[in-house]
Design a protein around this motif. Structure first.
Motif, PDB file in Angstrom:
ATOM      1  N   GLY A 154      46.560  57.151 -53.086  1.00  0.00           N
ATOM      2  CA  GLY A 154      47.253  58.204 -52.356  1.00  0.00           C
ATOM      3  C   GLY A 154      47.550  59.420 -53.218  1.00  0.00           C
ATOM      4  N   ILE A 155      48.457  60.240 -52.726  1.00  0.00           N
ATOM      5  CA  ILE A 155      48.777  61.509 -53.387  1.00  0.00           C
ATOM      6  C   ILE A 155      49.391  61.275 -54.761  1.00  0.00           C
ATOM      7  N   TYR A 156      50.241  60.246 -54.908  1.00  0.00           N
ATOM      8  CA  TYR A 156      50.866  59.975 -56.211  1.00  0.00           C
ATOM      9  C   TYR A 156      49.820  59.855 -57.313  1.00  0.00           C
ATOM     10  N   VAL A 157      48.883  58.934 -57.115  1.00  0.00           N
ATOM     11  CA  VAL A 157      47.899  58.615 -58.154  1.00  0.00           C
ATOM     12  C   VAL A 157      46.949  59.786 -58.397  1.00  0.00           C
ATOM     13  N   GLN A 158      46.441  60.387 -57.315  1.00  0.00           N
ATOM     14  CA  GLN A 158      45.486  61.490 -57.469  1.00  0.00           C
ATOM     15  C   GLN A 158      46.141  62.702 -58.148  1.00  0.00           C
ATOM     16  N   THR A 159      47.410  62.958 -57.812  1.00  0.00           N
ATOM     17  CA  THR A 159      48.110  64.091 -58.425  1.00  0.00           C
ATOM     18  C   THR A 159      48.287  63.874 -59.918  1.00  0.00           C
ATOM     19  N   LEU A 160      48.733  62.671 -60.313  1.00  0.00           N
ATOM     20  CA  LEU A 160      48.959  62.400 -61.731  1.00  0.00           C
ATOM     21  C   LEU A 160      47.651  62.442 -62.523  1.00  0.00           C
ATOM     22  N   ASN A 161      46.578  61.931 -61.926  1.00  0.00           N
ATOM     23  CA  ASN A 161      45.276  61.988 -62.602  1.00  0.00           C
ATOM     24  C   ASN A 161      44.854  63.430 -62.862  1.00  0.00           C
ATOM     25  N   ASP A 162      44.927  64.261 -61.823  1.00  0.00           N
ATOM     26  CA  ASP A 162      44.507  65.659 -61.978  1.00  0.00           C
ATOM     27  C   ASP A 162      45.474  66.448 -62.852  1.00  0.00           C
ATOM     28  N   LEU A 163      46.756  66.064 -62.845  1.00  0.00           N
ATOM     29  CA  LEU A 163      47.728  66.733 -63.709  1.00  0.00           C
ATOM     30  C   LEU A 163      47.348  66.565 -65.176  1.00  0.00           C
ATOM     31  N   PHE A 164      47.010  65.344 -65.580  1.00  0.00           N
ATOM     32  CA  PHE A 164      46.649  65.110 -66.982  1.00  0.00           C
ATOM     33  C   PHE A 164      45.284  65.695 -67.321  1.00  0.00           C
ATOM     34  N   LYS A 165      44.389  65.784 -66.329  1.00  0.00           N
ATOM     35  CA  LYS A 165      43.106  66.470 -66.579  1.00  0.00           C
ATOM     36  C   LYS A 165      43.339  67.950 -66.846  1.00  0.00           C
ATOM     37  N   ALA A 166      44.243  68.562 -66.067  1.00  0.00           N
ATOM     38  CA  ALA A 166      44.555  69.979 -66.268  1.00  0.00           C
ATOM     39  C   ALA A 166      45.231  70.202 -67.618  1.00  0.00           C
ATOM     40  N   ILE A 167      46.072  69.251 -68.027  1.00  0.00           N
ATOM     41  CA  ILE A 167      46.731  69.356 -69.333  1.00  0.00           C
ATOM     42  C   ILE A 167      45.706  69.234 -70.458  1.00  0.00           C
ATOM     43  N   ASP A 168      44.788  68.269 -70.339  1.00  0.00           N
ATOM     44  CA  ASP A 168      43.755  68.101 -71.372  1.00  0.00           C
ATOM     45  C   ASP A 168      42.869  69.337 -71.491  1.00  0.00           C
ATOM     46  N   ALA A 169      42.612  69.998 -70.358  1.00  0.00           N
ATOM     47  CA  ALA A 169      41.713  71.158 -70.368  1.00  0.00           C
ATOM     48  C   ALA A 169      42.317  72.341 -71.113  1.00  0.00           C
ATOM     49  N   THR A 170      43.641  72.394 -71.216  1.00  0.00           N
ATOM     50  CA  THR A 170      44.295  73.534 -71.888  1.00  0.00           C
ATOM     51  C   THR A 170      45.069  73.110 -73.125  1.00  0.00           C
ATOM     52  N   SER A 171      44.865  71.875 -73.587  1.00  0.00           N
ATOM     53  CA  SER A 171      45.657  71.362 -74.711  1.00  0.00           C
ATOM     54  C   SER A 171      45.243  71.947 -76.058  1.00  0.00           C
ATOM     55  N   GLU A 172      44.102  72.640 -76.115  1.00  0.00           N
ATOM     56  CA  GLU A 172      43.700  73.254 -77.379  1.00  0.00           C
ATOM     57  C   GLU A 172      44.672  74.344 -77.803  1.00  0.00           C
ATOM     58  N   ASN A 173      45.115  75.143 -76.814  1.00  0.00           N
ATOM     59  CA  ASN A 173      45.997  76.268 -77.121  1.00  0.00           C
ATOM     60  C   ASN A 173      47.446  76.004 -76.757  1.00  0.00           C
ATOM     61  N   MET A 174      47.683  74.991 -75.944  1.00  0.00           N
ATOM     62  CA  MET A 174      49.035  74.719 -75.458  1.00  0.00           C
ATOM     63  C   MET A 174      49.487  73.310 -75.849  1.00  0.00           C
ATOM     64  N   ASP A 175      50.772  73.179 -76.117  1.00  0.00           N
ATOM     65  CA  ASP A 175      51.370  71.878 -76.415  1.00  0.00           C
ATOM     66  C   ASP A 175      52.190  71.448 -75.201  1.00  0.00           C
ATOM     67  N   TYR A 176      52.041  70.205 -74.754  1.00  0.00           N
ATOM     68  CA  TYR A 176      52.681  69.729 -73.538  1.00  0.00           C
ATOM     69  C   TYR A 176      53.583  68.532 -73.823  1.00  0.00           C
ATOM     70  N   ASN A 177      54.634  68.433 -73.016  1.00  0.00           N
ATOM     71  CA  ASN A 177      55.466  67.243 -72.994  1.00  0.00           C
ATOM     72  C   ASN A 177      55.693  66.877 -71.531  1.00  0.00           C
ATOM     73  N   VAL A 178      55.328  65.641 -71.172  1.00  0.00           N
ATOM     74  CA  VAL A 178      55.441  65.184 -69.789  1.00  0.00           C
ATOM     75  C   VAL A 178      56.451  64.048 -69.719  1.00  0.00           C
ATOM     76  N   SER A 179      57.413  64.165 -68.813  1.00  0.00           N
ATOM     77  CA  SER A 179      58.384  63.086 -68.606  1.00  0.00           C
ATOM     78  C   SER A 179      58.430  62.726 -67.125  1.00  0.00           C
ATOM     79  N   MET A 180      58.828  61.490 -66.841  1.00  0.00           N
ATOM     80  CA  MET A 180      58.776  60.976 -65.469  1.00  0.00           C
ATOM     81  C   MET A 180      60.012  60.146 -65.175  1.00  0.00           C
TER      82      MET A 180
END
Length: 534
Positions: A127-153
């Motif tokens: 469902g939306i939970y799983v697909q959203t979290l998957n794409d969220l981390f893909k988007a983070i990985d795509a910009t992690s070269e220039n940006m530093d991220y911290n994710v909490s849940m």
């Protein structure tokens, strides 16, 4: 670390609440009971709800049909897949969340309408939970070269108007409180920080196992609580500077329990009590939707969020700082006509709700003593880039040895140039700030000297006037004493002399006293101007 924090409030955008409708397939139980399909998708935005009691041959009820047509931003029927729903409603929110915007997606509708299936799904149809979290981390990985991220849940449920931590159920029931800025806080809630998609999926699975579900006559896996998943993403640049901007985006994914009728669910005892609490919170949510939809015409409309913990949690999502998507769910069966009609009416009103969205930014200004730490962080970044180059593999290093050396030299040269340029820029900023400070100090000294001169001149003029007034009073008193000692028969002549003498005294005011009176007003005006400049 010594630094100062300041919240930056940029210009906000006003957005309408985005409303989608999902019509689940009719199930075998409804078909066995003789139900017919009354909810029909006309196109991508229109749905028609037919009246199951309507009889075309009944002339008396020809103008009393309850058939309604509704328009939404998008309509899904039984042919739509989980991926279709996710891509249309939620995927576009992800880039906003990692850029510092808040977003909310919540499923709304009666029990058994398919809300939990949309939000959680199944292993083969996530469902939306799983697909959203998957794409969220893909988007983070795509910009992690220039940006530093911290994710909490964090993951909680509202069961019988009590808040329970699904990631740490042993913590008991939690309180809901407001901070000084009006934000909703839950003291004691567990927040797991991670940048690993697999780890956050395990936490989600753990929380789902703890959620309260019980079978009813209307739904064999009925959710008896509202589930709220909150994901917070903090983004900052990897390049260190004396000022640092942190973007904080929050994503709320909410699976509401369904409204239910005791006659339909055949609940008794504990299940009936649960249903009453669910209906109470959903009624409060409906009242908020009604009030918010009418707020455009009446800006003084009071919105009562305090009737339920659910509405207090959804305060920002419904009428605050959030891009919000509402996915309404209905059953197409004729037996659920009343529940479907009520859901569609509330969803139709929700289209009129407006939210004011703004980016959440934190500006951190570091103290000058942190320059050495900034340089150390830059060196660590260089080492991280070197390590990444080394991890490309021994065979590739041999074949591209020259290229790697060139890259390393370029990285080192760029870093040295960056450090030197950055220090030169900081030195220039400090010199400019020092010169400005000295200029301000010089101006303050000049103003202080001017103010002192004005004060001296004012005092001198006041002294001149006071001396003259004192001398005048002394002469008047002496004149009166002489006149009182004269004979009574010359009283009338004395009065005439008194008037003449008084006029004479008034006319004899020295020129320096007159000048002092004129200049005193100008001096007081100058003193006020000087005080304002200081």
């Amino acid at each position: 670390m010594s630094h100062s924090l300041g919240m930056v409030v940029p210009l906000s955008k006003v957005l309408a609440l985005w409303v989608a409708l999902r019509i689940r397939p009719i199930n075998e139980l409804e078909l066995d009971e003789g139900a017919s399909i009354i909810a029909h998708k006309v196109d991508d935005q229109m749905v028609v709800l037919m009246d199951p009691t309507e009889d075309p041959d009944d002339i008396l009820r020809a103008n009393r049909s309850r058939e309604r047509t509704f328009m939404f931003d998008v309509v899904f029927d039984h042919t739509s897949t989980q991926e279709d729903v996710y891509l249309t409603t939620t995927k576009d929110l992800i880039n906003g969340v990692i850029s510092g915007y808040n977003a909310t997606v919540f499923a709304y509708g009666p029990t058994g309408a398919g809300k939990t299936y949309t939000m959680l799904g199944m292993d083969c149809k996530p469902g939306i939970y799983v697909q959203t979290l998957n794409d969220l981390f893909k988007a983070i990985d795509a910009t992690s070269e220039n940006m530093d991220y911290n994710v909490s849940m964090s993951y909680l449920e509202i069961y019988n108007e009590m808040i329970r931590d699904l990631l740490n159920p042993s913590s008991g029931f939690l309180d809901l409180r407001e901070d000084s800025k009006g934000g909703i806080q839950i003291p004691g809630i567990t927040e797991f920080s991670t940048c690993n998609a697999m780890e956050i999926m395990q936490l989600l699975t753990k929380g789902n196992r703890q959620r309260t579900q019980e079978p009813t006559a209307a739904n064999k896996t009925s959710s008896r609580s509202h589930a709220v998943l909150q994901v917070t993403v903090k983004q900052k640049s990897r390049l260190k500077n004396i000022t640092e901007e942190i973007r904080v985006g929050r994503l709320f994914l909410i699976d509401l329990a369904g409204s239910e009728r005791a006659s339909q669910t055949q609940n008794t005892g504990k299940r009936m009590k649960e249903g009453a609490h669910i209906n109470r919170s959903l009624l409060a949510l409906g009242n908020c939707i009604n009030a918010l939809s009418e707020k455009g015409a009446n800006r003084s409309q009071y919105i009562n969020y305090r009737d339920s913990k659910l509405t207090r949690l959804l305060k920002d999502s419904l009428g605050g700082n959030s891009r919000t998507v509402m996915i309404a769910h209905i059953s197409p069966a004729s037996a659920s006509f009343e529940e479907s009609r009520n859901t569609l009416m509330y969803a139709d009103r929700a289209k009129n709700i407006k939210t004011r969205v703004k980016r959440n930014l934190l500006n951190i200004s570091y103290h000058i003593t942190q320059y050495t730490n900034i340089i150390a962080d830059l060196r660590k970044e260089i080492e991280r880039l070197k390590l990444k180059i080394d991890e490309q593999g021994p065979e590739r290093r041999k074949s591209e040895k020259a290229n790697i050396r060139d890259i390393q030299a370029e990285v080192q040269q760029h870093s040295v140039q960056y450090n030197r340029g950055e220090m030169d820029r900081l030195k220039d900023q400090l010199m400019i700030a020092f010169r400005q400070q000295m200029e301000i100090r010089r101006s303050l000294v000049e103003l202080e000297n001017t103010n002192m001169e004005l004060h001296i001149d004012t005092s001198r003029h006041l002294l001149t006037i006071a001396d003259w007034e004192r001398e005048k009073a002394k002469r008047d008193r002496k004149w009166w004493e002489e006149k009182w000692s004269e004979k009574a028969d010359k009283e009338q002549d004395d009065e005439e002399s008194e008037s003449g003498m008084a006029d004479e005294l008034d006319m004899l005011e020295p020129l320096e006293v007159s000048v002092a009176r004129e200049e005193l007003g100008m001096l007081l005006t100058e003193q006020r101007k000087t005080a304002a400049l200081k």
